[in-house]
Design a protein around this motif. Structure first.
Motif, short mmCIF file in Angstrom:
data_model
loop_
_atom_site.label_atom_id
_atom_site.label_comp_id
_atom_site.label_asym_id
_atom_site.label_seq_id
_atom_site.Cartn_x
_atom_site.Cartn_y
_atom_site.Cartn_z
N MET A 1 0.83 -1.21 0.00
CA MET A 1 0.00 0.00 0.00
C MET A 1 0.86 1.25 0.00
O MET A 1 0.59 2.21 -0.72
N PHE A 2 1.91 1.24 0.78
CA PHE A 2 2.77 2.43 0.85
C PHE A 2 3.55 2.60 -0.45
O PHE A 2 3.69 3.72 -0.96
N ALA A 3 4.06 1.49 -1.01
CA ALA A 3 4.87 1.59 -2.22
C ALA A 3 4.03 1.99 -3.43
O ALA A 3 4.48 2.77 -4.28
N ASP A 4 2.80 1.48 -3.51
CA ASP A 4 1.96 1.78 -4.67
C ASP A 4 1.47 3.22 -4.68
O ASP A 4 1.23 3.78 -5.75
N GLU A 5 1.26 3.80 -3.51
CA GLU A 5 0.71 5.15 -3.43
C GLU A 5 1.61 6.05 -2.59
O GLU A 5 1.13 6.83 -1.77
N TRP A 6 2.91 5.94 -2.80
CA TRP A 6 3.85 6.65 -1.93
C TRP A 6 3.71 8.17 -2.08
O TRP A 6 3.97 8.90 -1.13
N ARG A 7 3.27 8.64 -3.25
CA ARG A 7 3.13 10.09 -3.43
C ARG A 7 2.07 10.66 -2.48
O ARG A 7 2.20 11.78 -2.00
N GLN A 8 1.02 9.91 -2.24
CA GLN A 8 -0.03 10.40 -1.35
C GLN A 8 0.39 10.39 0.11
O GLN A 8 -0.23 11.05 0.93
N TRP A 9 1.44 9.62 0.42
CA TRP A 9 1.91 9.57 1.80
C TRP A 9 3.01 10.58 2.07
O TRP A 9 3.41 10.76 3.22
N VAL A 10 3.51 11.22 1.01
CA VAL A 10 4.62 12.17 1.19
C VAL A 10 4.27 13.29 2.17
O VAL A 10 5.08 13.63 3.04
N PRO A 11 3.07 13.93 2.10
CA PRO A 11 2.77 14.98 3.08
C PRO A 11 2.79 14.49 4.52
O PRO A 11 3.26 15.20 5.42
N ALA A 12 2.27 13.26 4.76
CA ALA A 12 2.30 12.72 6.12
C ALA A 12 3.73 12.49 6.57
O ALA A 12 4.09 12.79 7.73
N THR A 98 -5.89 -9.08 11.26
CA THR A 98 -4.99 -8.83 10.13
C THR A 98 -5.10 -7.40 9.64
O THR A 98 -4.09 -6.74 9.36
N VAL A 99 -6.32 -6.88 9.54
CA VAL A 99 -6.53 -5.50 9.13
C VAL A 99 -5.91 -4.54 10.14
O VAL A 99 -5.25 -3.56 9.77
N PHE A 100 -6.10 -4.81 11.42
CA PHE A 100 -5.55 -3.96 12.47
C PHE A 100 -4.02 -3.90 12.39
O PHE A 100 -3.42 -2.81 12.41
N LEU A 101 -3.39 -5.06 12.28
CA LEU A 101 -1.93 -5.09 12.25
C LEU A 101 -1.37 -4.49 10.96
O LEU A 101 -0.35 -3.79 10.99
N SER A 102 -2.04 -4.73 9.83
CA SER A 102 -1.56 -4.15 8.57
C SER A 102 -1.69 -2.64 8.57
O SER A 102 -0.84 -1.92 8.03
N THR A 103 -2.77 -2.14 9.20
CA THR A 103 -2.95 -0.69 9.30
C THR A 103 -1.83 -0.07 10.13
O THR A 103 -1.25 0.96 9.74
N LEU A 104 -1.53 -0.68 11.24
CA LEU A 104 -0.43 -0.17 12.06
C LEU A 104 0.91 -0.29 11.34
O LEU A 104 1.80 0.56 11.54
N LEU A 105 1.07 -1.31 10.52
CA LEU A 105 2.34 -1.48 9.79
C LEU A 105 2.53 -0.35 8.80
O LEU A 105 3.64 0.22 8.69
N VAL A 106 1.46 0.01 8.05
CA VAL A 106 1.57 1.12 7.11
C VAL A 106 1.88 2.42 7.85
O VAL A 106 2.74 3.20 7.44
N LEU A 107 1.20 2.63 8.98
CA LEU A 107 1.46 3.83 9.77
C LEU A 107 2.87 3.83 10.32
O LEU A 107 3.52 4.87 10.39
#
Length: 460
Positions: A1-12, A98-107
């Motif tokens: 998720m982070f690699a595919d949409e890394w531009r949208q995560w740049v501000p964060a 799984t959703v909870f842990l993956s969400t925290l992993l992206v964060l």
């Protein structure tokens, strides 16, 4: 998720980096003033060590409070930005854990990237900033050359990541437990939101009562013996700070009301496109409130601080003409709050702007011209910036009223208050420009290439 949409995560990532940099400068200052070499040089010069720590501790306290708000807001917005993807995962059979842990992993990835950048930036800046700061405190002390304490960069990364992760814990848990139908149907919906809203309203009413009580107390300052400039400053900051907390908690309700008023004004005046832009902001009131809350807190805090400090300086000059004042620490705090809150709001706007390209393409397909789309985005960003400024004016007004009452008791019949009107107007314009540019970014591609490519990519 982070690699595919890394531009949208740049501000964060950028917000975490900015906050981590400011935290890092304070950590390096604290670590260096605790070093045996530094302590020995200060003791040999006969200068109290607290002179080097008191101002840095004050600024660090402000940075810690601002960082907590900024990083938790960014953490929450980062989780909310991916809630629809998590709903699809749940529909495909993924477990809530799984959703909870993956969400925290992206964060965690977002937080670590920003924290590492901030740790590097603060480490490099410390070779200039820390010695310059200490030289301003006491130029007579022959201090040793600055060196990096090994544990400081590690502490910066850990503090920044933990703070951002804490901000995402509850949203991540909510995303893992929200039924997919609710998440896909409503961008913000949750069955427990009404309970949270009631709790926020109750807490805000409490802080409004505290602010009102402090304003009433200011009216009796002469009887209470609290007419000194120091007492005026403390009372104004306490009353304004209580009002600031109250409006921060009430931000969704205040924002919805302001948008309703603006939409009515534009509609009655025949400005169809600005009314549509305001309605677009109102339709995303929860995301808009998340954007406006830190921005309003920053503008309100800056305005309150400037109003209280400048009013105290004016009263002091009236009581003791010729008194010299040094406002370096005040302007440092103002800069910290302004940069942090503006960056936080920019990151939230960017995260909430996911899918705006498709929306712009649909408007083009419906016949809206490029100039009209620009007006639409400008009016939406103006509505957000104006709502933040109006919300921020409440604590400033409360603090100013306290200054009027206390200064009248101290000076007799005259009263002194310095309203920070230029600073508030500058904040409004700066917020408008930044939010406009961020909302405009997703529209550039469909405006340049036409709606066809964007709609084909979205499967429309």
């Amino acid at each position: 998720m982070f690699a595919d949409e890394w531009r949208q995560w740049v501000p964060a990532v950028a917000v975490v980096a900015v906050i981590a940099t400011m935290i890092g400068l304070c950590v390096h200052q604290f670590a260096w003033t605790s070093d045996p070499q530094f302590r020995a040089a200060v003791v040999a010069a006969g200068v109290p060590l607290d002179e080097f720590r008191i101002l840095s501790v004050t600024i660090y306290t402000v940075i810690a409070l601002v960082s907590w708000v900024a990083l938790t807001v960014v953490g929450r917005a980062s989780v909310q930005a991916t809630r629809r993807a998590h709903a699809l995962w749940l529909l495909l059979g993924a477990s809530p854990s799984t959703v909870f842990l993956s969400t925290l992993l992206v964060l965690a990835v977002v937080s670590v990237c920003g924290a590492v950048v901030g740790a590097l930036a603060s480490t490099l800046l410390s070779f200039w900033a820390v010695p310059a700061f200490n030289a301003e405190v006491s130029p007579a002390v022959n201090l040793p050359g600055f060196v990096i304490v090994p544990w400081a960069p590690v502490a910066i990364i850990v503090l920044s990541v933990v703070t951002a992760m804490v901000g995402g814990l509850l949203p991540a848990r909510r995303a893992s437990r929200t039924p997919p139908s609710v998440a896909l149907r409503s961008p913000e919906g949750s069955g427990r939101r009404s309970i949270v809203t009631v709790f926020r309203i109750v807490c805000s009413v409490f802080f409004l009562l505290v602010a009102g009580g402090l304003v009433v107390a200011a009216g009796f300052s002469s009887q209470l013996g609290s007419t000194s400039p120091g007492s005026m400053f403390n009372l104004a900051v306490d009353a304004g700070g209580s009002a600031l907390i109250a409006v921060y908690l009430l931000c969704p309700q205040i924002v919805a009301f302001i948008f309703w008023i603006l939409n009515g004004i534009f509609s009655r005046s025949g400005a169809v496109v600005p009314a549509l832009g305001t309605r677009a902001a109102a339709a995303r009131v929860q995301a808009s409130a998340t954007t406006i809350a830190p921005l309003a807190a920053g503008l309100g805090g800056i305005g309150l601080l400037l109003c209280a400090v400048n009013s105290v300086v004016a009263v002091t000059e009236a009581l003791q003409p010729g008194t010299q004042t040094d406002l370096t620490d005040v302007w440092t705090i103002v800069a910290v709050v302004a940069v942090s809150m503006l960056a936080t709001s920019a990151a939230v706007v960017s995260l909430s702007a996911r899918g705006r390209g498709r929306e712009i393409a649909l408007l083009q397909a419906a016949g809206m011209q490029t100039r009209q789309i620009g007006t639409l985005i400008a009016s939406e960003s103006f509505a957000i910036a104006l709502a933040a400024s109006i919300t921020a004016a409440v604590p400033v007004a409360v603090g100013g009223i306290v200054c009027v009452l206390v200064s009248k008791a101290a000076l007799g019949n005259s009263s002194v208050v310095v309203w920070p009107v230029p600073a508030m107007l500058l904040g409004l314009v700066a917020a408008w420009i930044v939010i406009f540019l961020i909302l405009l970014a997703p529209a550039i591609t469909p405006l340049r290439d036409g709606p066809g490519a964007q709609l084909r990519e979205q499967g429309v």
